[in-house]
Design a protein around this motif. Structure first.
Motif, PDB file in Angstrom:
ATOM      1  N   MET A 139       0.922  -1.029  -0.213  1.00  0.00           N
ATOM      2  CA  MET A 139       0.009  -0.110   0.141  1.00  0.00           C
ATOM      3  C   MET A 139       0.858   1.129  -0.060  1.00  0.00           C
ATOM      4  N   PRO A 140       0.660   2.258  -0.845  1.00  0.00           N
ATOM      5  CA  PRO A 140       1.430   3.390  -0.880  1.00  0.00           C
ATOM      6  C   PRO A 140       1.264   4.139   0.513  1.00  0.00           C
ATOM      7  N   ILE A 141       2.483   4.627   1.132  1.00  0.00           N
ATOM      8  CA  ILE A 141       2.663   5.353   2.301  1.00  0.00           C
ATOM      9  C   ILE A 141       1.558   6.502   2.331  1.00  0.00           C
ATOM     10  N   GLN A 142       1.105   7.216   1.530  1.00  0.00           N
ATOM     11  CA  GLN A 142       0.181   8.337   1.709  1.00  0.00           C
ATOM     12  C   GLN A 142      -1.242   7.594   2.172  1.00  0.00           C
ATOM     13  N   ASP A 143      -1.537   6.374   1.382  1.00  0.00           N
ATOM     14  CA  ASP A 143      -2.911   5.610   1.716  1.00  0.00           C
ATOM     15  C   ASP A 143      -2.785   5.277   3.154  1.00  0.00           C
ATOM     16  N   THR A 144      -1.456   4.644   3.490  1.00  0.00           N
ATOM     17  CA  THR A 144      -1.361   4.402   4.827  1.00  0.00           C
ATOM     18  C   THR A 144      -1.664   5.758   6.066  1.00  0.00           C
TER      19      THR A 144
ATOM     20  N   GLN B   2      -5.312   6.364   6.138  1.00  0.00           N
ATOM     21  CA  GLN B   2      -5.811   5.233   7.029  1.00  0.00           C
ATOM     22  C   GLN B   2      -5.719   5.439   8.573  1.00  0.00           C
ATOM     23  N   LEU B   3      -4.344   6.013   9.033  1.00  0.00           N
ATOM     24  CA  LEU B   3      -3.860   6.370  10.242  1.00  0.00           C
ATOM     25  C   LEU B   3      -4.798   7.621  10.591  1.00  0.00           C
ATOM     26  N   GLY B   4      -5.366   8.559   9.865  1.00  0.00           N
ATOM     27  CA  GLY B   4      -5.716   9.832  10.303  1.00  0.00           C
ATOM     28  C   GLY B   4      -4.685  10.716  10.278  1.00  0.00           C
ATOM     29  N   LEU B   5      -3.493  10.617   9.689  1.00  0.00           N
ATOM     30  CA  LEU B   5      -2.476  11.423   9.893  1.00  0.00           C
ATOM     31  C   LEU B   5      -2.165  12.184   8.559  1.00  0.00           C
ATOM     32  N   GLU B   6      -1.329  13.318   8.291  1.00  0.00           N
ATOM     33  CA  GLU B   6      -0.742  13.835   7.156  1.00  0.00           C
ATOM     34  C   GLU B   6       0.469  14.454   7.554  1.00  0.00           C
ATOM     35  N   ILE B   7       1.401  14.755   6.630  1.00  0.00           N
ATOM     36  CA  ILE B   7       2.801  15.178   7.021  1.00  0.00           C
ATOM     37  C   ILE B   7       2.498  16.660   6.892  1.00  0.00           C
ATOM     38  N   PRO B   8       2.895  17.346   8.224  1.00  0.00           N
ATOM     39  CA  PRO B   8       2.787  18.842   8.325  1.00  0.00           C
ATOM     40  C   PRO B   8       3.903  19.669   7.504  1.00  0.00           C
ATOM     41  N   PRO B   9       3.725  20.924   7.379  1.00  0.00           N
ATOM     42  CA  PRO B   9       4.889  21.602   6.954  1.00  0.00           C
ATOM     43  C   PRO B   9       5.973  21.762   7.772  1.00  0.00           C
ATOM     44  N   VAL B  10       7.266  21.688   7.445  1.00  0.00           N
ATOM     45  CA  VAL B  10       8.586  21.619   8.049  1.00  0.00           C
ATOM     46  C   VAL B  10       8.431  22.893   8.966  1.00  0.00           C
TER      47      VAL B  10
ATOM     48  N   LYS C 217       5.024  10.881  18.722  1.00  0.00           N
ATOM     49  CA  LYS C 217       4.362  10.689  17.306  1.00  0.00           C
ATOM     50  C   LYS C 217       4.303  12.197  16.506  1.00  0.00           C
ATOM     51  N   GLN C 218       4.021  13.091  17.108  1.00  0.00           N
ATOM     52  CA  GLN C 218       3.959  14.567  16.406  1.00  0.00           C
ATOM     53  C   GLN C 218       5.636  14.839  16.159  1.00  0.00           C
ATOM     54  N   CYS C 219       6.489  14.570  16.717  1.00  0.00           N
ATOM     55  CA  CYS C 219       7.988  14.604  16.472  1.00  0.00           C
ATOM     56  C   CYS C 219       8.231  13.832  15.266  1.00  0.00           C
TER      57      CYS C 219
ATOM     58  N   LEU D 141       4.775   4.329  15.505  1.00  0.00           N
ATOM     59  CA  LEU D 141       4.291   4.950  14.438  1.00  0.00           C
ATOM     60  C   LEU D 141       4.915   4.453  13.457  1.00  0.00           C
ATOM     61  N   LEU D 142       6.447   4.677  13.264  1.00  0.00           N
ATOM     62  CA  LEU D 142       7.064   4.404  12.113  1.00  0.00           C
ATOM     63  C   LEU D 142       6.849   2.995  11.522  1.00  0.00           C
ATOM     64  N   ALA D 143       6.650   1.801  12.711  1.00  0.00           N
ATOM     65  CA  ALA D 143       6.390   0.591  12.076  1.00  0.00           C
ATOM     66  C   ALA D 143       4.903   0.741  11.212  1.00  0.00           C
ATOM     67  N   ALA D 144       4.036   1.523  11.936  1.00  0.00           N
ATOM     68  CA  ALA D 144       2.878   1.469  11.391  1.00  0.00           C
ATOM     69  C   ALA D 144       2.758   2.290   9.997  1.00  0.00           C
ATOM     70  N   ILE D 145       3.461   3.156   9.698  1.00  0.00           N
ATOM     71  CA  ILE D 145       3.670   3.746   8.498  1.00  0.00           C
ATOM     72  C   ILE D 145       4.516   3.047   7.634  1.00  0.00           C
ATOM     73  N   PHE D 146       5.701   2.400   7.984  1.00  0.00           N
ATOM     74  CA  PHE D 146       6.758   1.836   6.966  1.00  0.00           C
ATOM     75  C   PHE D 146       6.736   0.523   6.671  1.00  0.00           C
ATOM     76  N   GLY D 147       6.104  -0.325   7.801  1.00  0.00           N
ATOM     77  CA  GLY D 147       6.319  -1.737   8.078  1.00  0.00           C
ATOM     78  C   GLY D 147       7.631  -2.029   8.674  1.00  0.00           C
ATOM     79  N   ASP D 148       8.159  -2.926   8.083  1.00  0.00           N
ATOM     80  CA  ASP D 148       9.756  -3.486   8.471  1.00  0.00           C
ATOM     81  C   ASP D 148      10.636  -2.311   8.165  1.00  0.00           C
ATOM     82  N   LYS D 149      10.508  -1.579   7.247  1.00  0.00           N
ATOM     83  CA  LYS D 149      11.272  -0.637   6.861  1.00  0.00           C
ATOM     84  C   LYS D 149      11.279   0.627   7.746  1.00  0.00           C
ATOM     85  N   GLY D 150      10.453   0.483   8.842  1.00  0.00           N
ATOM     86  CA  GLY D 150      10.428   1.674  10.019  1.00  0.00           C
ATOM     87  C   GLY D 150      10.824   1.022  11.162  1.00  0.00           C
ATOM     88  N   LYS D 151      11.656  -0.206  10.941  1.00  0.00           N
ATOM     89  CA  LYS D 151      12.107  -0.826  12.255  1.00  0.00           C
ATOM     90  C   LYS D 151      13.708  -0.261  12.352  1.00  0.00           C
ATOM     91  N   HIS D 152      14.000   0.099  13.554  1.00  0.00           N
ATOM     92  CA  HIS D 152      15.333   1.090  13.776  1.00  0.00           C
ATOM     93  C   HIS D 152      15.969   0.820  15.147  1.00  0.00           C
TER      94      HIS D 152
END
Length: 152
Positions: A1-6, A9-17, A67-69, A116-127
């Motif tokens: 699933m594209p990250i924007q769709d994820t 689904q999570l009710g989130l959007e990337i804010p301005p920097v 999460k906001q950070c 949150l990173l795991a929810a957005i990116f799956g395994d790519k979010g593990k760090h």
């Protein structure tokens, strides 16, 4: 699933920097790595909550601030890539938690960001990660986060 769709689904959007608060830039790319500066839980240039975890904020409130950070760190990352799809891996997080001297659950505050990173990116979010307690943070923020991402 594209990250924007994820994100939707999570009710989130990337804010301005968020604007830098001192003499630094929000992020820097070196090769295939993007390093973010410390990101506070700013929304529209302001902190939603201030104070110390364990006194002014609960553990759950601090996790939300973490999460906001993350969202702000992703915004800073996007200064160097055209979409979040270009992120190959979240390499490392550093999480600073301003808490009372008795507060010892910094790792659980950091879980808000990690989960949150795991929810957005799956395994790519593990760090890799560190979470430490500090006596204070800029603007009396409760949480500050830095992130390193590997990109295409």
């Amino acid at each position: 699933m594209p990250i924007q769709d994820t994100l939707k689904q999570l009710g989130l959007e990337i804010p301005p920097v968020p604007a830098a608060l001192a003499a630094y830039i929000p992020s820097k790319r070196s090769g295939n790595l993007i390093f973010t500066s410390g990101q506070l839980p700013l929304v529209a240039g302001k902190l939603r909550k201030t104070g110390k975890v364990g006194k002014d904020l609960s553990l759950e409130e601090a996790k939300e601030e973490a999460k906001q950070c993350v969202l702000n760190a992703l915004a800073a990352t996007l200064l160097h890539i055209e979409s979040l799809e270009k992120i190959k891996s979240i390499v490392k997080l550093g999480v600073f938690v301003a808490g009372t001297p008795e507060f010892t659950e910094q790792h659980l505050v950091a879980n808000g960001a990690s989960e949150l990173l795991a929810a957005i990116f799956g395994d790519k979010g593990k760090h890799a990660r560190f979470a430490i307690g500090v006596s204070s943070l800029p603007l009396d923020a409760s949480v500050e986060l830095e992130m390193v991402a590997e990109v295409e």
